[in-house]
Each structure stands twice: as C-alpha cells, then as structure tokens.
Design a protein around this motif. Structure first.
Motif, short mmCIF file in Angstrom:
data_model
loop_
_atom_site.label_atom_id
_atom_site.label_comp_id
_atom_site.label_asym_id
_atom_site.label_seq_id
_atom_site.Cartn_x
_atom_site.Cartn_y
_atom_site.Cartn_z
N MET A 340 0.85 -1.19 0.00
CA MET A 340 0.00 0.00 0.00
C MET A 340 0.88 1.25 0.00
SD MET A 340 -2.85 -1.37 2.76
CE MET A 340 -3.90 0.07 2.62
N PRO A 341 1.58 1.50 -1.10
CA PRO A 341 2.55 2.60 -1.14
C PRO A 341 1.94 3.97 -0.90
CG PRO A 341 2.15 1.74 -3.34
CD PRO A 341 1.53 0.77 -2.38
N TYR A 342 0.73 4.19 -1.43
CA TYR A 342 0.14 5.52 -1.26
C TYR A 342 -0.23 5.78 0.20
CZ TYR A 342 -2.46 9.78 -2.05
OH TYR A 342 -2.87 11.09 -2.02
N THR A 343 -0.83 4.78 0.85
CA THR A 343 -1.19 4.93 2.27
C THR A 343 0.06 5.13 3.12
OG1 THR A 343 -3.12 3.50 1.95
CG2 THR A 343 -2.34 3.81 4.22
N ASP A 344 1.09 4.36 2.84
CA ASP A 344 2.35 4.49 3.57
C ASP A 344 2.93 5.89 3.37
OD1 ASP A 344 4.38 3.65 5.23
OD2 ASP A 344 5.45 2.50 3.70
N ALA A 345 2.89 6.38 2.14
CA ALA A 345 3.40 7.72 1.84
C ALA A 345 2.58 8.79 2.56
CB ALA A 345 3.39 7.97 0.33
N ALA A 346 1.26 8.63 2.59
CA ALA A 346 0.40 9.61 3.25
C ALA A 346 0.68 9.69 4.75
CB ALA A 346 -1.07 9.26 3.01
N ILE A 347 0.93 8.54 5.38
CA ILE A 347 1.23 8.52 6.82
C ILE A 347 2.58 9.19 7.08
CG2 ILE A 347 1.74 7.04 8.80
CD1 ILE A 347 -0.30 5.04 7.62
N HIS A 348 3.57 8.89 6.25
CA HIS A 348 4.87 9.56 6.39
C HIS A 348 4.72 11.07 6.21
CE1 HIS A 348 6.70 5.59 6.16
NE2 HIS A 348 7.89 6.14 6.36
N GLU A 349 3.89 11.47 5.24
CA GLU A 349 3.72 12.89 4.98
C GLU A 349 2.96 13.59 6.11
OE1 GLU A 349 3.87 16.57 2.68
OE2 GLU A 349 5.13 14.84 3.15
N PRO A 404 1.60 13.83 -0.24
CA PRO A 404 2.16 12.47 -0.14
C PRO A 404 3.18 12.15 -1.22
CG PRO A 404 -0.21 12.43 0.20
CD PRO A 404 0.13 13.82 -0.27
N GLY A 405 3.18 12.95 -2.30
CA GLY A 405 4.15 12.74 -3.37
C GLY A 405 5.59 12.89 -2.92
N HIS A 406 5.80 13.52 -1.77
CA HIS A 406 7.16 13.63 -1.24
C HIS A 406 7.77 12.26 -0.94
CE1 HIS A 406 6.09 17.93 0.18
NE2 HIS A 406 6.89 18.02 -0.87
N PHE A 407 6.89 11.23 -0.84
CA PHE A 407 7.38 9.88 -0.51
C PHE A 407 6.99 8.87 -1.59
CE2 PHE A 407 7.15 12.16 3.47
CZ PHE A 407 8.32 11.78 4.13
N LEU A 408 6.78 9.36 -2.82
CA LEU A 408 6.45 8.48 -3.94
C LEU A 408 7.37 8.79 -5.11
CD1 LEU A 408 2.55 8.80 -3.81
CD2 LEU A 408 3.88 6.75 -3.20
N ASP A 409 7.76 7.74 -5.85
CA ASP A 409 8.58 7.97 -7.04
C ASP A 409 7.67 8.19 -8.25
OD1 ASP A 409 7.69 5.47 -7.91
OD2 ASP A 409 9.58 4.45 -7.46
N SER A 410 8.27 8.31 -9.41
CA SER A 410 7.51 8.62 -10.62
C SER A 410 6.54 7.51 -11.02
CB SER A 410 8.48 8.89 -11.78
OG SER A 410 9.32 7.77 -12.01
#
Length: 485
Positions: A340-349, A404-410
């Motif tokens: 769940m990369p987006y959820t993980d990124a959102a929590i980090h953000e 959340p894009g701060h923790f996601l690649d292209s």
C-alpha cells in the motif's frame, strides 16, 4: 590601597572579557545576548521554533543563542543535523539541559546520560522486543485495540465528535498492555483522569510559560509550575501503585510485562551498589514509556484525520488502496503496508507535515569538538531543529504543503525521503519508533476501512496551523463525523 584594588579589579575584568572574547570568537555566530536574560526577549512565545528558523536565515545552519545565561548551539537543515547525530553521534549523543525535561524525566531513559542511559536504554529496547515490538504479538494487541476503537466510533451514529480522547484511550491501551500487562476500559474514571493529566502535561510543556522556564528555571511561574509538578506526581503515584501490585504477585520465572522484567532485573542487581536498576529508575522509565507512548501517536492520529478532512482526495485514494489490498472482510495487518505505497506515503507525509516536535529534544556534546569550522565547548546544550529537517527545501519540493508525493517515485512506488526524521536520529532516536509506526498504520487503515470522514463545518474553515507551538505542535480543536462505509 584603593588605587591598588581598582587596578586589580580592572585587570581581572579585562582578563575575563578577553577570555570571553577568545571563547566567543571560536563559537558559531548568533544574536547578541542581554545580560542574564540572553536572547529570550527575541523569541516569539507562541511559535518559538519560528524564531529559531529566522535566526538560521541570518546566521547560518550552525549558530549560538543564549536562553537566559545558558549557551545553546542550534543546528539546522538535514546535512548539518545528520552530520552531528550520525557522523559525530558519540559526541552529540548526550541529553542536553532543559529544566522542564529534568522535572519530567530526570531518572528515566529519556532524560538520563552516561552509564545510566546506556543500561536503561539497552534494557528497555530488549524488553520491548521481547514483548513483541515489531512482532506479531504486539500487532495483535494493536489490531484488538483498533477494533475496540472502531466500535466506539460506530456508537456515535455519524454524529460529530471531538476525537481527542478516543485516540488517547486507544493508543494508551497499547502501551499499557506492554508496560502494565493490561488494558483499561474506556469508561474507567481513573483511566480518563490519567489521560487528562497526560494531555495537559504535553500541552503545558509547549506553553509560553514553559518556554520561559526552559530558558531560565529561575523564571518559572509558581502557579503553572505547581500544577505541572502536581500532574507529574499524580501519574507517578498511579505508577507506584501498579509497581506495588506487581511486587506482590511477581513470578520471577514468568514476567508478564515491562514492570515485571524491571523488578526481576532489580532483584538480580540488588547486591550491586552502583546498579542503575532501582525504584527511582523503574518509576521514571515507566513514566517515560507511558507518557511518550500515549501522547505522540494519539496527537499524530488526531492531527492526521484533520488533514484528511482538508484533503478528501487523499482520503479517497487511501480508501481505494484499502479496498484493493485488504478488502472489508479482514483486519488490516502490518504486512499490508508493503503493498500500500500511497497509504504508507500519506502517513509519512502526515508526520512530516505536522512536525510534532519541531525543536526536538536537546542534546549535549560530551567533549570539545570542531564542527562546521567552529568550536563547540564540552557540555554545551545542542538543539537539533527537527523542523528544519522535515521542511528542508532541498529534500521536499513543497516543504510547507501537505503532499504524499514527497514519498512516492515517478511510478507511484513508496520511496524513502531523508527529510523524514520525526523520531530524531542516531543514538538518541526514539525507543518506541517501531511501535509508533506500526500503530499509525494499523489504526489509520482500520478507521478508513470502516468509515468515511465528514466535517460538520466547511473544511475551508479548518485551520491546520498549530493551536500551540513550542516543544510540540498541537492541532486546533475540531470535530468530525465517522460515517460507516
């Protein structure tokens, strides 16, 4: 004789001034301090960390300020903080002076130094791991508590509620099960009183009077400080009662929780006159665990849901990922996080954006050190400005925006970002980091698996700037509705 005394006095004064200038010439630059008060009058009481940021813009990533008569060197930006905590971790690894922290945790793992800190930290980490931190057993405890929490939200029937104590009760029960060996019923009056004391302590620690007191403990206001001390004493009294009950029922061959393990260690070392395992240590270390394990995660969850109300597109994408990966028929588990990369990124953000502890917890150098072309004298208190790391523009494209894009690649895959340092770094990194990250993922996904968030007011009126910003950032009071999906 009078002339001789005047000459001697002038000579001594000149020597002191010359020595001070020589010392100051080697220190990082900074604003000119006033006698006794230092730079305290230059700080904004409500947003102390913003003053530190402004000083960094003028004096650079390493500078000197005086909080009262105490000299403090402030470190700003990822490269500088990383260099201190990672590359020079042995020198920057001691706990710095802060009067309020001394009152809060003078004999526990958070506020101690030297051999006491080494032994208590090693013991605490080992014991937490033995009781499941990062393992399936603690995951099941969080899942159970997340279930109880969703049932409480379901009872609201979609009516607006303040989520503050809902989260405090659930999160505190997780650390309580590890430390005390049991959870508390949500309507337990003693438990609710305890949570209120914890919440008030965290708020008080970031108040204007606390910032003044941290600058100079002689300036602590008697009234607020008395209330602060009384709250600590009440919590310690509660812990003392729990320790006594554990002593009466202890089975050394089968420890049930953190307190049992500490009591066993105390018995093993009772003949050692220099032992760090004694009644004061068990009280203060248990306090550290209980306090930090409750307020940090519960405040992050409360702030996080407020952010999602302001960003319904992010909530919707998390809903979609939950439906695709977990579905509606089983509880979320920690293994889901990797899918769940987006959820993980959102929590980090969320953690990066809310900047929960903008000033970090003070460090201290254990010896004279040449650092970034300056010399920092032994025992100088160091502020590692975590806010400047979390909002470092070289690491985040939109440092002051929630993205959340701060923790996601292209390709939409989760990617690490060096700006992520909410738990600090190096030797003093938070003992409970693993537990906290597990709680944030499991609580948030369980809530959003079951509910859609709704605001009773126009979300444009929701203000994401902190209500209080000192040692910690506190979200403004708000209400939301949990609408079953």
């Amino acid at each position: 004789m009078s002339l001789l005394l005047i000459i001697c006095a002038v000579f001594i004064l000149a020597t002191i001034v010359r020595t001070r200038r020589q010392e100051t010439a080697r220190l990082p630059p900074g604003p000119t301090p006033l006698p006794i008060l230092g730079n305290i009058l230059q700080f904004s009481g409500k947003e102390v960390f913003k003053t530190f940021v402004k000083f960094a813009e003028k004096y650079g990533s390493v500078y000197t300020v005086y909080m009262g008569m105490e000299r403090i060197v402030v470190l700003c930006g990822y490269d500088t903080v990383k260099s201190a905590l990672i590359e020079h971790g042995d020198v920057f690894g001691a706990r710095g002076h802060l009067p309020m922290i001394h009152k809060l945790s003078s004999g526990g793992v958070a506020g101690s130094n030297g051999e006491r800190w080494k032994q208590l930290r090693r013991f605490s980490l080992t014991t937490l791991r033995n009781f499941g931190m990062g393992k399936r057993s603690i995951e099941e405890r969080i899942q159970e508590e997340a279930h109880f929490l969703t049932e409480e939200f379901r009872k609201t029937n979609g009516q607006p509620v303040d989520p503050t104590y809902y989260f405090s009760k659930a999160v505190s029960n997780v650390i309580s099960s590890v430390v005390f060996g049991n959870r508390f019923e949500y309507e337990d009056k003693e438990y609710l009183r305890l949570l209120n004391l914890l919440n008030q302590l965290f708020r008080d620690f970031s108040s204007v009077w606390a910032q003044v007191g941290n600058a100079n403990d002689h300036l602590l206001l008697p009234g607020p400080y008395k209330a602060f001390s009384k709250a600590i004493d009440e919590i310690l009294k509660f812990i003392a009662e729990k320790v006594k009950l554990h002593q009466e029922s202890l089975d050394p061959n089968s420890p049930r929780d953190f307190i049992d393990c500490f009591l066993v260690k105390m018995e093993q070392e009772k003949s050692n006159p220099d032992t760090e395992f004694h009644m004061t240590a068990i009280m203060n270390t248990t306090f550290d665990m209980f306090f930090a394990g409750t307020e940090t995660v519960s405040t992050t969850l409360r702030y996080g849901l407020m952010i999602l109300l302001k960003h319904p597109d992010v909530e919707e994408r998390i809903h979609q990922e939950i439906d695709q990966v977990i579905g509606r028929n089983r509880a979320p588990c920690i293994e889901d996080r990797s899918r769940m990369p987006y959820t993980d990124a959102a929590i980090h953000e969320i953690q990066r954006f809310i900047d929960l502890a903008p000033l970090g917890v003070p460090h201290k150098v254990t010896q004279d050190i040449e650092f970034k072309d300056y010399v920092i004298p032994k025992d100088t208190t160091i502020y590692t400005l975590l806010s400047s790391v979390l909002q470092d523009p070289t690491l985040c494209k939109y440092p002051h925006e929630f993205n959340p894009g701060h923790f996601l690649d292209s390709e939409g895959k989760f990617c690490k970002n060096d700006a992520y340092m909410p738990f600090s770094s190096g030797k003093r990194i938070c003992v409970g980091e693993g537990l906290a990250r597990m709680e944030l993922f499991l609580f948030l996904t369980t809530i959003l698996q079951n509910f859609t968030l709704r605001s009773p007011v126009d979300t444009g009126k929701l203000d994401l700037t902190p209500e209080i910003s000192g040692f910690g950032n506190f979200p403004r009071p708000y209400q939301l509705s949990f609408v079953p999906r």
